[in-house]
Design an enzyme around this catalytic site. Structure first.
Site, mmCIF file in Angstrom:
data_model
loop_
_atom_site.group_PDB
_atom_site.id
_atom_site.type_symbol
_atom_site.label_atom_id
_atom_site.label_comp_id
_atom_site.label_asym_id
_atom_site.label_seq_id
_atom_site.Cartn_x
_atom_site.Cartn_y
_atom_site.Cartn_z
ATOM 1 N N PHE A 95 -21.814 -5.155 -15.052
ATOM 2 C CA PHE A 95 -21.777 -6.608 -15.261
ATOM 3 C C PHE A 95 -20.323 -7.069 -15.153
ATOM 4 C CE2 PHE A 95 -21.671 -10.395 -18.090
ATOM 5 C CZ PHE A 95 -22.488 -11.204 -17.310
ATOM 6 N N GLN A 193 -25.762 -10.160 -27.182
ATOM 7 C CA GLN A 193 -26.399 -11.358 -26.625
ATOM 8 C C GLN A 193 -27.914 -11.158 -26.577
ATOM 9 O OE1 GLN A 193 -28.065 -11.175 -23.633
ATOM 10 N NE2 GLN A 193 -26.708 -10.692 -21.925
ATOM 11 N N ARG A 225 -3.233 -13.488 -36.825
ATOM 12 C CA ARG A 225 -2.835 -13.587 -38.236
ATOM 13 C C ARG A 225 -3.354 -12.366 -38.988
ATOM 14 N NH1 ARG A 225 -4.722 -18.669 -42.043
ATOM 15 N NH2 ARG A 225 -3.091 -18.419 -43.623
HETATM 16 C C1 LIG Z 1 -23.604 -7.981 -21.571
HETATM 17 C C2 LIG Z 1 -22.433 -7.204 -21.066
HETATM 18 C C3 LIG Z 1 -21.111 -7.501 -21.425
HETATM 19 C C4 LIG Z 1 -20.688 -8.795 -22.080
HETATM 20 O O1 LIG Z 1 -21.335 -9.132 -23.208
HETATM 21 P P1 LIG Z 1 -21.507 -10.681 -23.656
HETATM 22 O O2 LIG Z 1 -21.877 -10.541 -25.105
HETATM 23 O O3 LIG Z 1 -22.600 -11.248 -22.822
HETATM 24 O O4 LIG Z 1 -20.218 -11.371 -23.452
HETATM 25 C C5 LIG Z 1 -20.111 -6.625 -21.048
HETATM 26 N N1 LIG Z 1 -20.382 -5.538 -20.307
HETATM 27 C C6 LIG Z 1 -21.628 -5.236 -19.901
HETATM 28 C C7 LIG Z 1 -21.839 -4.005 -19.100
HETATM 29 C C8 LIG Z 1 -22.687 -6.078 -20.237
HETATM 30 O O5 LIG Z 1 -23.915 -5.817 -19.789
#
Ligand SMILES: *Cc1c(COP(=O)(O)O)cnc(C)c1O
Length: 394
Positions: A95, A193, A225
């Site tokens: 991703f 997420q 901080r």
């Molecule tokens: C989902 C994902 C992220 C980022 O996570 P978010 O919480 O959506 O910002 C990072 N790396 C990989 C491989 C992911 O699948």
């Protein structure tokens, strides 16, 4: 049989289990955090409790909760001292956050090809990408399958590089010898997420191997901080990446359900792979000895040429969705995404990276992934996934 996309009967008359899942434990957690009367981590108890529960579960001494997985990667890079202009080796198939986090801290993400069996970063490709500006490697446990961490750690040690595991797919995963993510003594980043294996809608976390790194991740997540400061002495340029108390409370309930869900997903994924082994038109993601527990954020497969013809992957995904399967196109190769070429970008060309990453090219073009909720059903539910694939490819 007529395809559902053409008006025929769907393979699935009922939907797979919904995601996210929750019960009275999440409801109680939300009320508990609400009634606590303190809704941020600075004076609440939920984040601190979740951090120690999550760290313990993954064999790490410390954890810091943050707002999401992308920010977790940015903060980990900053805490590790990655500077503008430094090179960070990442898998070409992941991703976009893996490379975008590098760009956000001014570092250059350098893609390396992945392995055809596990889809994890290829140690040989990593070796070829090392220069005198390389400072870090971010291996991704793609779909939850551990990559070859022994090889990655050996390369890092030989060249004095930082390793940050992107474990966004890999809650509860185990590698060789049953080693947990924390057992590798590196920073490791998670995402919570809505799609992920544990969720509060949004959320993230960084596992930390030392107290010093824990303090640095916290510092960067707290506007620079230090904890306990009363005189506005901001010592680094940070951001506000603090997670609220409601999310942390929900995540404690989600963690309590993870092991049981993973067990079911692993059993159903094994069954599905056995059945699909007889289907010559697909190749499923391998399961190598580097992964002893594979929690299956995604069930992944690639389409094979049929009588020499290149399959129309996007059309096949649409057909699977019409049959009731939560199917998705695989990620694009990082170097084919427009934002990858915005500064800072590597001083190479897209054509060069395409030539260097044949495995990524194939998986990105012919890969399909199925959301893990489809693996949380019964044996019959699981067999329906294979039936739909066979029907659509036929
Ligand atoms: C989902 C994902 C992220 C980022 O996570 P978010 O919480 O959506 O910002 C990072 N790396 C990989 C491989 C992911 O699948």
């Amino acid at each position: 049989m007529t395809l559902a996309i053409n008006g025929g009967p769907r393979v699935r008359s009922q939907d797979f289990p919904a995601w996210p899942q929750f019960d009275h434990t999440e409801e109680e957690a939300l009320l508990r955090s609400l009634r606590q009367g303190q809704w941020w981590r600075v004076s609440g108890k939920e984040n601190t409790a979740f951090e120690s529960e999550y760290a313990h579960y993954h064999g790490a001494p410390f954890a810091v909760t943050v707002t999401n997985g992308t920010v977790a990667l940015e903060l980990a890079l900053q805490a590790a001292g990655i500077q503008p202009g430094d090179e960070v080796i990442v898998p070409a198939f992941t991703f976009v956050s893996t490379s975008m986090a590098c760009q956000r801290v001014g570092a250059i993400a350098v893609p390396a090809d992945v392995r055809p069996d596990s889809y994890g970063i290829d140690p040989e490709a990593v070796r070829r990408k090392i220069t005198d500006r390389t400072r870090a490697i971010i291996p991704v446990h793609l779909s939850g399958h551990f990559c070859d961490m022994t090889a990655v750690m050996a390369i890092a040690e030989a060249h004095g590089l930082v390793v940050i595991q992107d474990a966004a797919h890999a809650n509860g995963a185990r590698g060789e010898g049953g080693k947990r993510i924390g057992d590798w003594h590196t920073l490791a980043c998670f995402s919570f997420q809505n799609f992920k294996l544990m969720t509060a809608g949004e959320g993230g976390l960084v596992l930390c191997p030392t107290e010093e790194l824990r303090d640095r991740v916290y510092l960067y997540s707290n506007c620079g901080r230090p904890a306990g400061d009363r005189s506005y002495n901001h010592t680094v340029v940070g951001t506000n990446g603090r997670l609220n108390e409601f999310s942390a409370a929900v995540l404690r309930a989600q963690l309590a359900r993870l092991a049981q869900q993973s067990e079911r997903r692993e059993a159903n994924a094994r069954l599905l792979s056995e059945v699909l082994a007889a289907e010559s038109r697909v190749t499923v993601q391998g399961h190598t000895a580097h992964a002893t527990q594979h929690p299956h954020y995604m069930y992944m497969l690639t389409l094979n040429p049929d009588d020499g013809r290149v399959p129309d992957r996007n059309r096949i995904v649409d057909c699977l969705i019409a049959e009731g399967i939560p199917a998705y196109r695989a990620y694009q190769a990082l170097y084919r995404i427009p934002s990858f070429w915005l500064a800072p970008a590597p001083s190479t060309s897209q054509a060069q990276l395409i030539a260097e990453c044949p495995v990524t090219e194939h998986i990105a073009a012919q890969g399909i992934w199925i959301h893990h909720r489809a693996l949380l059903g019964s044996v019959e539910d699981t067999l329906d996934i294979a039936r739909a694939i066979t029907k659509v490819l036929g």
